[in-house]
Design an enzyme around this catalytic site. Structure first.
Site, short mmCIF file in Angstrom:
data_model
loop_
_atom_site.label_atom_id
_atom_site.label_comp_id
_atom_site.label_asym_id
_atom_site.label_seq_id
_atom_site.Cartn_x
_atom_site.Cartn_y
_atom_site.Cartn_z
N HIS A 157 0.83 -1.21 0.00
CA HIS A 157 0.00 0.00 0.00
C HIS A 157 0.87 1.25 0.00
CE1 HIS A 157 -3.09 -2.80 2.04
NE2 HIS A 157 -3.38 -2.68 0.77
N HIS A 158 2.13 1.12 -0.40
CA HIS A 158 2.96 2.34 -0.38
C HIS A 158 2.43 3.37 -1.36
CE1 HIS A 158 4.61 0.55 -4.02
NE2 HIS A 158 5.24 1.68 -4.26
N LYS A 196 -2.84 -2.66 -7.71
CA LYS A 196 -3.12 -3.01 -9.10
C LYS A 196 -2.58 -4.40 -9.42
CE LYS A 196 -4.54 -1.54 -13.15
NZ LYS A 196 -5.26 -2.83 -13.22
N LYS A 225 7.15 -4.41 -10.26
CA LYS A 225 6.92 -4.07 -11.67
C LYS A 225 6.46 -2.62 -11.81
CE LYS A 225 4.67 -7.46 -13.66
NZ LYS A 225 3.63 -8.32 -14.29
N LYS A 246 -2.83 -9.00 -6.70
CA LYS A 246 -3.16 -10.06 -7.65
C LYS A 246 -4.38 -10.80 -7.14
CE LYS A 246 -1.22 -11.58 -11.48
NZ LYS A 246 -0.39 -10.73 -12.32
N SER A 299 -2.56 -0.31 -18.61
CA SER A 299 -3.67 -0.29 -17.65
C SER A 299 -3.70 1.07 -16.93
CB SER A 299 -3.50 -1.37 -16.59
OG SER A 299 -4.02 -2.59 -17.04
N1 GLU Z 1 -1.89 -9.25 -15.31
C1 GLU Z 1 -0.99 -8.32 -15.88
C2 GLU Z 1 0.36 -8.40 -15.18
O1 GLU Z 1 0.69 -9.39 -14.58
C3 GLU Z 1 -1.55 -6.92 -15.94
C4 GLU Z 1 -1.88 -6.28 -14.64
C5 GLU Z 1 -2.62 -4.95 -14.77
O2 GLU Z 1 -2.79 -4.46 -15.86
O3 GLU Z 1 -3.00 -4.44 -13.71
O4 GLU Z 1 1.17 -7.53 -15.27
#
Ligand code: GLU
Length: 472
Positions: free
Chosen positions: A65-66, A71, A95, A107, A363
Site C-alpha cells: 500500500h505504499h 493493481k 513491476k 493479484k 492499464s
Molecule cells: N496481469 C498483468 C500483469 O501481470 C496486468 C496487470 C494490470 O494491468 O493491472 O502484469
C-alpha cells in the site's frame, strides 16, 4: 496439502529480493515491510452450476500500500493457490515501481479451470467474486484495480465493471475500478497487445545497447535475430507479431500440445489460425514438429521468450538452453536455480517484473482515461493537424518545394488514442531499461539484470515508505 509445500513461488520472489538488498541501504525494518504481503483475502463462495452447488475458492492479495490504488490481474486456473497469488502480487509492486506506475502491487485468482464452464457459469462466478471483493472493499478506482491475467480477458473485465456499477450507482469514477475492459466499456485502445508490445520494446532497447551486445557476442539490433516464443496466448502471440514486424525471425512456437520450428520463420497469425482450425499447433505446413513442448525451450536461437506460466526453466533444463537472451514475458518462468545457471553461462535474462510491465503500464493509461472521462487525442488531434498543415504550408511556400504525399500524411497526422498509448509505452520501456542498466553499471558486483531491477524497485518503494513517514 501441507501449507509449507504451498510456499514455493513466493519464496523464489523473496530469494530474488534478498539477493538485491545488500546493494541497497535501507533499514532492515523497511526492507521487511516492503517484502510482506500487506493484506491477504482468501474466500469461498457457493455458485449454482447446473443443479449442483459448487464451492469456489478464490483470492485477492494486496502486496503493498505504499501507493494506492493497488493493481494487478485476476487469474482463472486450477493451479491458482495462495502462494502463487502472493508471489504475483509482490511482482506487481516491483513491476509498477520499475516502470514508474504509481500503484501498489496486487493479484487475484479463482481456482477453476475456465474451459470446463459455460460462458453463463463463468459470468456467475466472476460476478459473485466481484461482489465478494466489493463487500470487503478490495476493489475500487482508489483502492484496488484488477485487470486480466492468465485465463481472463476483456469479457471478464466487462462483467466485473458491470457488477461494480450496479452496486455503486452514481460513483463518478467507477469506470476506473478495473482495466483491460473492452474499448466500448471504457477500455483504452492498445491495451490488448500492450504486454507483448512492451516485451518487444524492452528487448529491442536491450539489443540497442552496444556493450551489452558485445558481451553477448551478438550483432546490434533486433533485426535478423532468431526468436523462439513459448505460449501463443495474448502475450506470446503479440510478442511474436511485433518481433516479426520488427525484422526478427520467429523460428519456433510452442503450446501445450507440442511445438513447431521452421528456420525460415513462422507467421504467428497463420499458426494461430491453423491451431484454431485443427485444434493443434502441430503439423503446420512447412514446419517441423517437436512433440514435447518443453523441448522448444532448448532450440538454437538468439532470443527465447517464455510467455506462458511460471517455473518452466529450472536448474535441470537451464544448462541445455542455447539462447543468448531470455526475455521473461510470463511471470516467474525461471526459477532462482535457473538464474544461477545463466549467470555462469553469461546469458542475459531480461526479468519479468520489467519486461512484461507493458500490460500494467497501459492499464495505468486506461485508468487515467477513466478518471479524466475523455478519450486520448480527443482534445488535441484536430488542433495538431491544423497546426502541422500550417507549418508545412509555410515551409513549402518559403522553400518552393513540395513534400511527398506519404511524408505529408505522416507529418500532418494528429495523434489518435492508439498512437499516444503506443508512444507512452515505448517511452516507459526505454526509460526503465536505462534506469536498470545504469544501476547495474554503477555497481558491477550486481550479478544479473534481475537483481539490478530489484535494486531499482526496492529503492523506489523504500523512498515512498520513508517519505510517507511511517518509520521515524
Ligand atoms: N496481469 C498483468 C500483469 O501481470 C496486468 C496487470 C494490470 O494491468 O493491472 O502484469
Amino acid at each position: 496439502m501441507p501449507i509449507r509445500n504451498e510456499y514455493k513461488f513466493f519464496e523464489a520472489v523473496e530469494k530474488s529480493f534478498d539477493k538485491a538488498t545488500p546493494f541497497t541501504h535501507w533499514d532492515p525494518g523497511i526492507l521487511e515491510q516492503i517484502k510482506q504481503c500487506n493484506a491477504v483475502y482468501r474466500m469461498f463462495f457457493p455458485v449454482k452450476i447446473g443443479d449442483k452447488i459448487e464451492v469456489i475458492k478464490a483470492y485477492r492479495v494486496q502486496h503493498s500500500h505504499h501507493k494506492t490504488p493497488c493493481k494487478g490481474g485476476i487469474r482463472f486456473a486450477l493451479t491458482v493457490n495462495l502462494d502463487e497469488v502472493m508471489a504475483l502480487a509482490a511482482l506487481m509492486t516491483y513491476k509498477c515501481a520499475i516502470v514508474n506506475v504509481p500503484f501498489g502491487g496486487a493479484k487475484g485468482g479463482i481456482a477453476i479451470d475456465p474451459k470446463k464452464y459455460s460462458a453463463y457459469d463463468l459470468e456467475k462466478i466472476t460476478r459473485r467474486y466481484t461482489s465478494e471483493l466489493i463487500k470487503k472493499n478490495f476493489i475500487g478506482p482508489g483502492t484496488d484495480v484488477p485487470a486480466p491475467d492468465y485465463g481472463t480477458g476483456e469479457r471478464e473485465m466487462a462483467w466485473i465493471l458491470d457488477t461494480y456499477l450496479s452496486m455503486r450507482p452514481g460513483e463518478i469514477d467507477a469506470l476506473g475500478c478495473v482495466t483491460g475492459k473492452p474499448v466500448t466499456q471504457g477500455g483504452v485502445r492498445g491495451r490488448k497487445e500492450a504486454t507483448g508490445l512492451g516485451v518487444y520494446y524492452g528487448i529491442r532497447e536491450v539489443c540497442n545497447i552496444p556493450d551489452v551486445m558485445k558481451r553477448l557476442g551478438l550483432a546490434m539490433g533486433v533485426e535478423g535475430k532468431t526468436v523462439v516464443v513459448q505460449g501463443l496466448g495474448n502475450v506470446g502471440f503479440h510478442a511474436a507479431k511485433f518481433f516479426r514486424e520488427g525484422g526478427a525471425k520467429v523460428i519456433g512456437l510452442a503450446e501445450f500440445e507440442g511445438a513447431i520450428t521452421n528456420p525460415a520463420g513462422l507467421n504467428e497469425e497463420e499458426v494461430f489460425q491453423h491451431r484454431k482450425n485443427t485444434g493443434s499447433i502441430l503439423n503446420f505446413p512447412g514446419a517441423t514438429n517437436i512433440t514435447r513442448s518443453v523441448d522448444a525451450l532448448e532450440l538454437e536461437c538468439d532470443i527465447l521468450i517464455p510467455a506462458a506460466l511460471e517455473n518452466v526453466i529450472n536448474g535441470k533444463n537451464a544448462p541445455r538452453v542455447k539462447a543468448r537472451i531470455i526475455g521473461e514475458a510470463a511471470n516467474g518462468p525461471l526459477t532462482p536455480e535457473a538464474d544461477e545457471v545463466f549467470i555462469k553461462k553469461g546469458v542475459l535474462v531480461v526479468p519479468d517484473m520489467y519486461l512484461n510491465a507493458g500490460g500494467v503500464t497501459v492499464s495505468y493509461f486506461e485508468w487515467l482515461k477513466n478518471l479524466s472521462h475523455v478519450r486520448y487525442g480527443r482534445m488535441e488531434k484536430r488542433f495538431t493537424e491544423n497546426l502541422n498543415t500550417h507549418i508545412l504550408g509555410q515551409l513549402e511556400e518559403l522553400t518552393g518545394k513540395n513534400v511527398k504525399t506519404k511524408e505529408r500524411e505522416f507529418i500532418m497526422h494528429g495523434p489518435e488514442e492508439a498512437d499516444l498509448v503506443y508512444s507512452g509505452l515505448e517511452e516507459t520501456m526505454i526509460t526503465a531499461t536505462h534506469e536498470i542498466m545504469a544501476c547495474w553499471k554503477s555497481n558491477p558486483t550486481i550479478p544479473d539484470m534481475r537483481t539490478a531491477a530489484y535494486v531499482v524497485a526496492i529503492n523506489k518503494v523504500g523512498t515512498s515508505y520513508a517519505e510517507l513517514g511511517i518509520f521515524p
